[in-house]
Design a protein around this motif. Structure first.
Motif, PDB file in Angstrom:
ATOM      1  N   LEU A 189      -2.362  61.490  71.010  1.00 23.94           N
ATOM      2  CA  LEU A 189      -3.542  62.098  71.631  1.00 23.94           C
ATOM      3  C   LEU A 189      -3.513  63.606  71.433  1.00 23.94           C
ATOM      4  O   LEU A 189      -2.448  64.227  71.448  1.00 23.94           O
ATOM      5  N   SER A 190      -4.691  64.176  71.269  1.00 26.29           N
ATOM      6  CA  SER A 190      -4.818  65.633  71.209  1.00 26.29           C
ATOM      7  C   SER A 190      -5.115  66.149  72.605  1.00 26.29           C
ATOM      8  O   SER A 190      -6.099  65.742  73.220  1.00 26.29           O
ATOM      9  N   VAL A 191      -4.250  67.002  73.097  1.00 24.14           N
ATOM     10  CA  VAL A 191      -4.424  67.592  74.428  1.00 24.14           C
ATOM     11  C   VAL A 191      -4.095  69.078  74.328  1.00 24.14           C
ATOM     12  O   VAL A 191      -3.427  69.512  73.392  1.00 24.14           O
ATOM     13  N   PRO A 192      -4.561  69.868  75.301  1.00 20.59           N
ATOM     14  CA  PRO A 192      -4.223  71.295  75.284  1.00 20.59           C
ATOM     15  C   PRO A 192      -2.704  71.502  75.350  1.00 20.59           C
ATOM     16  O   PRO A 192      -1.986  70.702  75.936  1.00 20.59           O
ATOM     17  N   ARG A 193      -2.253  72.580  74.754  1.00 22.51           N
ATOM     18  CA  ARG A 193      -0.819  72.885  74.759  1.00 22.51           C
ATOM     19  C   ARG A 193      -0.324  73.177  76.176  1.00 22.51           C
ATOM     20  O   ARG A 193       0.759  72.773  76.563  1.00 22.51           O
ATOM     21  N   LEU A 207      -1.188  66.587  86.151  1.00 23.89           N
ATOM     22  CA  LEU A 207      -2.350  65.834  86.621  1.00 23.89           C
ATOM     23  C   LEU A 207      -3.486  65.878  85.597  1.00 23.89           C
ATOM     24  O   LEU A 207      -4.147  64.867  85.350  1.00 23.89           O
ATOM     25  N   GLN A 208      -3.714  67.027  84.991  1.00 27.83           N
ATOM     26  CA  GLN A 208      -4.755  67.122  83.960  1.00 27.83           C
ATOM     27  C   GLN A 208      -4.419  66.236  82.762  1.00 27.83           C
ATOM     28  O   GLN A 208      -5.305  65.599  82.182  1.00 27.83           O
ATOM     29  N   LEU A 209      -3.147  66.179  82.412  1.00 27.45           N
ATOM     30  CA  LEU A 209      -2.723  65.317  81.306  1.00 27.45           C
ATOM     31  C   LEU A 209      -3.002  63.856  81.652  1.00 27.45           C
ATOM     32  O   LEU A 209      -3.540  63.106  80.847  1.00 27.45           O
ATOM     33  N   TRP A 210      -2.668  63.457  82.880  1.00 29.06           N
ATOM     34  CA  TRP A 210      -2.954  62.096  83.330  1.00 29.06           C
ATOM     35  C   TRP A 210      -4.457  61.830  83.249  1.00 29.06           C
ATOM     36  O   TRP A 210      -4.886  60.779  82.779  1.00 29.06           O
ATOM     37  N   GLU A 211      -5.268  62.782  83.696  1.00 21.45           N
ATOM     38  CA  GLU A 211      -6.727  62.612  83.667  1.00 21.45           C
ATOM     39  C   GLU A 211      -7.237  62.457  82.236  1.00 21.45           C
ATOM     40  O   GLU A 211      -8.164  61.689  81.980  1.00 21.45           O
ATOM     41  N   GLU A 212      -6.644  63.179  81.291  1.00 16.96           N
ATOM     42  CA  GLU A 212      -7.020  63.029  79.878  1.00 16.96           C
ATOM     43  C   GLU A 212      -6.701  61.621  79.382  1.00 16.96           C
ATOM     44  O   GLU A 212      -7.489  61.000  78.663  1.00 16.96           O
TER      45      GLU A 212
END
Length: 83
Positions: free
Chosen positions: A21-25, A30-35
């Motif tokens: 997955l592409s996610v912000p560095r 919690l934001q990662l879980w939401e992604e």
């Protein structure tokens, strides 16, 4: 991009064992879980029980800031029962 590994119930709900997955560095746990839930909405049912491991280190869902590197491994580990 990070490598996300799904175990046990999380693999059943996501319908796969791993993906990239592409996610912000810089992102909170919690934001990662939401992604991840945005990609696999069925995972939302285990949010209160799930444990994250980033590069094999346990991380609680919350405001903890993660500094991810390309290729980092994120494991989604649901509760494990047994005796």
């Amino acid at each position: 991009q990070v490598s996300v590994l799904y175990f046990a119930r999380s693999a059943e709900l996501a319908g796969l064992r791993c993906e990239t997955l592409s996610v912000p560095r810089e992102i909170t746990s919690l934001q990662l879980w939401e992604e991840i839930v945005r990609v696999h909405p069925r995972l939302a049912v285990i949010q209160d029980q799930v444990v994250f491991a980033v590069q094999q280190e346990y991380v609680l869902l919350g405001d903890q800031l993660l500094l991810l590197q390309p290729g980092d491994e994120v494991a989604i580990i649901p509760p494990i029962s047994g005796g």
